[in-house]
Write a protein that holds these residues in place. Structure first.
Motif, PDB file in Angstrom:
ATOM      1  N   LYS A  67      41.731  14.145 -69.129  1.00 14.98           N
ATOM      2  CA  LYS A  67      40.555  13.511 -69.668  1.00 14.98           C
ATOM      3  C   LYS A  67      40.470  12.862 -71.015  1.00 14.98           C
ATOM      4  CE  LYS A  67      37.714  17.046 -67.127  1.00 14.98           C
ATOM      5  NZ  LYS A  67      36.460  18.068 -67.329  1.00 14.98           N
ATOM      6  N   ASN A 127      40.157   9.343 -65.424  1.00 18.44           N
ATOM      7  CA  ASN A 127      39.122   9.806 -65.777  1.00 18.44           C
ATOM      8  C   ASN A 127      39.085   9.660 -67.437  1.00 18.44           C
ATOM      9  OD1 ASN A 127      36.771  11.473 -66.084  1.00 18.44           O
ATOM     10  ND2 ASN A 127      37.848  13.444 -65.931  1.00 18.44           N
ATOM     11  N   CYS A 152      46.591  11.934 -70.155  1.00 13.16           N
ATOM     12  CA  CYS A 152      45.772  10.529 -69.821  1.00 13.16           C
ATOM     13  C   CYS A 152      45.967   9.645 -70.475  1.00 13.16           C
ATOM     14  CB  CYS A 152      44.246  11.041 -70.302  1.00 13.16           C
ATOM     15  SG  CYS A 152      42.924  10.135 -69.424  1.00 13.16           S
TER      16      CYS A 152
END
Length: 293
Positions: free
Chosen positions: A199, A238, A271
């Motif tokens: 994330k 995400n 991420c």
């Protein structure tokens, strides 16, 4: 009182002399280093010839595979450095030019770091052993905080940045203890991490309307007939605030947006950093788009 002043004067003089001697010893050690890190390798190099030089942060270091360029007959090295900003990328390119490197193409990772206008102290400190031996380095730091102390006070920079250029690093440099920085032609592969942070929130991030270091890179390339390929590299699915990349494209239309070139989480270690498998897909895309002629 007189004896006290004389004693104090002697202490100050001895301290200055020790600082000068230590400064000279440490600097001499770093001046002979060629096999430990990327910065000293460039600084202590002679003229090189490269088809492709890669610059940027860890998002360059982990995303571009030089061997895939080499397999296409393109001599390539990845000079991306984890935690580096464009301040350090610009200085690396200046040093290469100063050493009369012939470079056909520079790929610079210019995305998240466009929002940063200052230097990365942990990385930029590694240039400081050479500040008295390079006009390029001295001038690059001249407007920085603590420049006068770093430049004029002997041994100050080694004390201030002891964790990066202090005794431990000087000792390992002296005994030629290698790191993995120069392995894989400078590329650092990452594996899929089950516990990786998948994330990210970059909603508050905004590219600077005029990033001085990025503009320097553009000017250096133009002045030396180097083809500059500035790219934004992928992030995982995400991420909040992906319109940041649209903001970059609006502010710097010449930068190629590849943030969606790889998106599936299975190709990411975290991420913001692709795994080795993701880097292969991304590098193949870059080769296809820019070097498949």
């Amino acid at each position: 009182m007189k004896r006290f002043l004389i004693f104090t004067g002697k202490i100050i003089l001895i301290t200055i002399l020790i600082s000068v001697v230590l400064d000279g010893i440490y600097t001499a050690i770093f001046m002979r280093s060629k096999d430990r890190g990327k910065i000293e390798t460039v600084f202590n190099s002679k003229a090189e010839n490269y088809d492709v030089v890669i610059l940027g942060s860890s998002r360059a270091n982990n995303h571009f595979i030089p061997q895939m360029f080499q397999d296409k007959g393109l001599k390539t090295f990845n000079y991306g450095m984890s935690a580096a900003h464009l301040f350090e990328a610009s200085l690396m390119l200046k040093l290469m030019v100063e050493r009369k490197w012939k470079i056909k193409n520079v790929i610079v990772e210019a995305d998240l770091n466009l929002a940063i206008g200052h230097r990365s102290k942990p990385i930029s400190s590694k240039f400081l052993p050479y500040i008295h031996n390079s006009t390029v380095i001295r001038d690059h730091f001249q407007d920085e905080e603590s420049f006068n102390e770093m430049y004029y006070l002997p041994f100050y920079r080694y004390i201030k940045y002891d964790s990066k250029i202090g005794f431990r690093e000087a000792f390992f440099t002296l005994i030629h203890k290698r790191t993995n920085a120069l392995e894989n032609l400078g590329f650092y592969p990452l594996q899929k991490n089950k516990n990786g942070n998948m994330k990210n929130n970059i909603v508050k991030l905004n590219p600077l309307p005029h990033n001085k270091s990025y503009e320097e890179i553009k000017s250096i390339c133009k002045a030396n007939n180097i083809n500059l390929i500035a790219v934004m590299t992928p992030m995982c699915e995400n991420v909040k605030g992906m319109d940041y990349f649209d903001k970059v494209k609006k502010a710097y239309p010449e930068i190629h947006n590849y943030e969606n070139a790889v998106t599936d989480d299975k190709y990411f270690s975290s991420c913001g950093h692709m795994s080795d498998e993701g880097a292969k897909i991304f590098t193949a895309r870059i080769l296809k788009d820019f070097f498949n002629k």
